[in-house]
Design an enzyme around this catalytic site. Structure first.
Site, PDB file in Angstrom:
ATOM      1  N   SER A  38       0.857  -1.183   0.000  1.00 49.22           N
ATOM      2  CA  SER A  38       0.000   0.000   0.000  1.00 49.22           C
ATOM      3  C   SER A  38       0.890   1.229   0.000  1.00 49.22           C
ATOM      4  CB  SER A  38      -0.894   0.013   1.240  1.00 49.22           C
ATOM      5  OG  SER A  38      -1.505   1.282   1.429  1.00 49.22           O
ATOM      6  N   TYR A  91      -1.058  -1.152  10.680  1.00 49.49           N
ATOM      7  CA  TYR A  91      -1.214  -1.550   9.277  1.00 49.49           C
ATOM      8  C   TYR A  91      -0.108  -0.935   8.428  1.00 49.49           C
ATOM      9  CZ  TYR A  91      -3.277  -1.853   4.597  1.00 49.49           C
ATOM     10  OH  TYR A  91      -3.497  -2.093   3.256  1.00 49.49           O
TER      11      TYR A  91
END
Length: 307
Positions: free
Chosen positions: A186, A199
């Site tokens: 990401s 995360y």
């Protein structure tokens, strides 16, 4: 003396401008190479199977469908057996390929022997480490319900699985001197991510792991690649994110991603707005995004509480 300093500053300025122009030119060259009109990598020169973790939903499902459309057999690993069974039927009804599935919970450590038993029989060309998890809404770490269990699960799903599957499948790729390991990360992994701290940390780990493996095995014939999308309308964020011209659906992103696989070490694919965001990350200082993200998330939290 002043004239000499001015000359040095002028040279330094030219070097800085040239550096950024080079990065931008390199960026656009990659976009062309990964465009929807470019040729898809010939995966079958490395084998007949693509293994996709987290392959029953979102980006993982989209990539699995793209692999099947290209003629690759697919082995799908995900948590929900019913979704896997439905997906197997869907793929077999559309494409003449073999499909294998295995229902596993990647937050557990006792799953890997079962996976090993299955992959040892397959001629694997591509491994896609896609499985991942996070909390659905922006939230400070200590406000996450049952934060100890959540932290353990995120680390197991987002990083432990990545390393275990890579170590499991890499030997057969190196023995054939060919294969592709794709790690779906990401853009959060390359910047500061307040309210998604754990995360973001796991995605940063994925980025550095991918680059380290790429360098360690640079002469092996195995391609290591990190695909780092920005916001994509996946089931994980469906409650707060809908697809639009800046945010692709999972299916649309899959079409961009399949064109990028095997072509670069790190990519956001050629989807325009993901690249605009990543380019800004490269050019502007991290503190700019830290302040913008913090302010935006805090405003969103305030509005949520008002509602």
């Amino acid at each position: 003396m002043i004239s000499g300093c001015t000359s040095y500053l002028w040279v330094a300025g030219v070097c800085v401008v040239a550096y950024y122009l080079f990065k931008i030119a390199k960026y656009f060259a990659r976009l062309c190479n990964e465009s929807l009109w470019s040729k898809t990598f010939d995966f079958q020169k490395y084998g007949n199977w693509a293994v996709v973790t987290g392959g029953s939903d979102g980006i993982g499902k989209a990539l699995t469908m793209e692999f099947a459309q290209s003629g690759m057999n697919v082995f799908i690993l995900a948590r929900t057996k019913q979704k896997l069974e439905n997906m197997e039927k869907e793929i077999k009804s559309m494409y003449k390929v073999s499909v294998k599935t295995l229902a596993v919970d990647f937050s557990k450590e006792d799953i890997y022997q079962a996976i090993q038993d299955e992959v040892s029989e397959l001629d694997i060309a591509v491994l896609v480490n896609n499985v991942g998890m996070t909390h659905p809404e922006p939230i400070a770490l200590l406000d996450v319900p049952n934060v100890e269990k959540y932290s353990n699960d995120v680390i197991h799903v987002n990083t432990f699985a990545l390393m275990k599957l890579t170590a499991m499948i890499l030997p057969q790729m190196t023995s054939r001197k060919g294969g592709i390991v794709v790690n779906v990360s990401s853009v959060i992994g390359s910047t500061i991510s307040p309210f998604f701290a754990l995360y973001g940390a796991t995605k940063s780990c994925m980025n550095t792991f991918t680059e380290a493996m790429r360098q360690e095995y640079s002469d092996s014939g195995v391609i290591f690649q990190c695909i780092a999308p920005a916001i994509t309308a996946t089931p994980a964020v469906a409650s707060r994110t809908k697809s639009n011209f800046m945010i692709p659906s999972s299916a649309l992103f899959g079409k961009y991603a399949i064109k990028a696989i095997g072509k670069s070490a790190y990519t956001n694919t050629s989807f325009l707005w993901h690249n605009v965001f990543q380019l800004m990350l490269y050019v502007l200082p991290n503190v700019v995004f830290f302040n913008a993200m913090r302010k935006g998330v805090e405003d969103a939290l305030i509005n949520t509480k008002k509602e």
